[in-house]
Design a protein around this motif. Sequence first.
Motif, short mmCIF file in Angstrom:
data_model
loop_
_atom_site.label_atom_id
_atom_site.label_comp_id
_atom_site.label_asym_id
_atom_site.label_seq_id
_atom_site.Cartn_x
_atom_site.Cartn_y
_atom_site.Cartn_z
N MET A 173 1.01 -1.26 0.03
CA MET A 173 0.29 -0.12 -0.05
C MET A 173 1.01 1.17 0.11
N SER A 174 1.74 1.21 0.82
CA SER A 174 2.82 2.38 0.81
C SER A 174 3.42 2.43 -0.66
N ALA A 175 3.89 1.30 -1.09
CA ALA A 175 4.50 1.49 -2.32
C ALA A 175 3.73 2.25 -3.66
N ILE A 176 2.41 1.59 -3.70
CA ILE A 176 1.47 2.06 -4.38
C ILE A 176 0.94 3.66 -4.38
N GLY A 177 0.77 3.88 -3.06
CA GLY A 177 0.18 5.01 -2.72
C GLY A 177 1.32 6.24 -2.48
N ASN A 178 2.26 6.06 -2.03
CA ASN A 178 3.52 7.17 -2.02
C ASN A 178 4.73 7.19 -2.49
N MET A 179 4.90 5.97 -2.93
CA MET A 179 6.41 5.64 -3.70
C MET A 179 6.60 5.74 -5.29
N ARG A 180 6.09 7.00 -5.82
CA ARG A 180 5.83 7.27 -7.01
C ARG A 180 7.25 7.65 -7.67
N MET A 181 7.55 6.73 -8.79
CA MET A 181 8.78 6.94 -9.37
C MET A 181 9.27 8.62 -9.79
N THR A 182 8.17 9.33 -10.18
CA THR A 182 8.18 10.82 -10.38
C THR A 182 8.67 11.58 -9.08
N ARG A 183 8.63 10.92 -8.01
CA ARG A 183 9.18 11.80 -6.79
C ARG A 183 10.69 11.97 -6.89
N PHE A 184 11.37 10.99 -7.65
CA PHE A 184 12.75 10.96 -7.75
C PHE A 184 13.42 11.52 -9.22
N TRP A 185 12.75 10.74 -10.18
CA TRP A 185 13.05 11.24 -11.59
C TRP A 185 11.61 11.41 -12.36
N LYS A 186 11.71 12.53 -13.25
CA LYS A 186 10.71 12.84 -14.02
C LYS A 186 10.47 12.32 -15.26
N LYS A 238 5.16 7.65 -14.58
CA LYS A 238 4.12 8.02 -14.08
C LYS A 238 3.49 6.80 -13.57
N ASP A 239 3.75 5.89 -14.19
CA ASP A 239 2.90 4.51 -13.84
C ASP A 239 3.92 3.64 -12.84
N LEU A 240 5.21 4.07 -12.57
CA LEU A 240 5.95 3.23 -11.79
C LEU A 240 6.07 3.60 -10.18
N ARG A 241 6.00 2.52 -9.39
CA ARG A 241 5.99 2.52 -7.89
C ARG A 241 6.90 1.84 -7.25
N ILE A 242 7.80 2.38 -6.40
CA ILE A 242 8.90 1.74 -5.91
C ILE A 242 8.48 0.59 -5.08
N ILE A 243 9.01 -0.66 -5.26
CA ILE A 243 8.76 -1.87 -4.33
C ILE A 243 10.06 -2.30 -3.59
N ASP A 244 11.21 -1.88 -4.04
CA ASP A 244 12.26 -2.08 -3.65
C ASP A 244 13.50 -1.37 -3.97
N SER A 266 22.80 3.40 -4.25
CA SER A 266 23.41 2.86 -5.44
C SER A 266 22.59 3.46 -6.53
N GLY A 267 21.36 4.22 -6.37
CA GLY A 267 20.47 4.54 -7.23
C GLY A 267 19.59 3.50 -8.13
N ARG A 268 19.62 2.14 -7.50
CA ARG A 268 18.91 1.34 -8.15
C ARG A 268 17.73 0.86 -7.39
N MET A 269 16.62 0.73 -8.11
CA MET A 269 15.31 0.37 -7.50
C MET A 269 14.66 -0.52 -8.37
N SER A 270 13.53 -1.41 -7.70
CA SER A 270 12.84 -1.95 -8.71
C SER A 270 11.38 -1.62 -8.48
N LEU A 271 10.36 -1.73 -9.41
CA LEU A 271 9.22 -0.81 -9.38
C LEU A 271 7.92 -1.67 -10.20
N LEU A 272 6.87 -1.53 -9.68
CA LEU A 272 5.62 -2.13 -10.40
C LEU A 272 5.06 -0.95 -11.13
N ARG A 273 4.65 -1.45 -12.43
CA ARG A 273 4.14 -0.58 -13.50
C ARG A 273 2.57 -0.35 -13.12
#
Length: 233
Positions: free
Chosen positions: A99-112, A123-129, A136-143
């Motif tokens: 829930m936190s990832a989908i609601g609050n961890m938007r990729m656009t908070r870090f890279w537009k 705009k569709d990507l949400r950070i899960i890890d 390291s600047g690496r992350m995994s995301l749900l679309r």
Amino acid sequence: MTANNEEEFRYPFEARCAKLLQEIREVSELDVHVARLEEIIDLFDVAESVFEEIAEEDGLPLSRRIQDCFFRYGSVEAAWQYRRPETALVGEFKLHHIMSAIGNMRMTRFWKGEDDDERALYKDLRIIDDTPQTGSGRMSLLRATPGATDPEVWFFDMRQGAIPMELDYPAYLETVMVTKGVIGWQYLYCAPELCGEGFFPLTDGLKEMLDVFPDLFPGPDYTDLRSRLEERL
């Protein structure tokens, strides 16, 4: 965290997360910086309510397979390094509450994004890890495309951008259980032709993982990881 026993966990996947952290802590050859379950998010601690809200508010009627991976903790986090001198073997993961990832961890908070295609994707990507300890600047995301029951998983490396993975969310979590978050393991599940500038500096650590993990963490079958690494070298 309280004592690790099954009575502590409301949902089965939580016990698996605790076991993963215990496995990491118990290996004397690892220098473990962090291995913890963050505090339970009280507002998001009932799986049925969480997935109902995600379906209604975000348009994501997530599948039963994803729901079976639910955990109540704000995150499940570990960061460690192999103790051997001059090692390249380093691991980190920080799995965020769904829930936190989908609601609050938007990729656009870090890279537009740098162009229209990137901006639309991000705009569709949400950070899960992600990897806050190593930075390291690496992350995994749900679309999080509305209507998706099993959203795509993407991997972002600031050296290379966002690339799709050949795993869904449950398979992603299963692979974290095996790799213990070795930095760069995600590239092994991206198309070989996309493994370029960001991938090649990480190959020594991935090779070392496959050399030592069968002894450090006996049990998992590392055959698929080994063949995927060979295919990308």
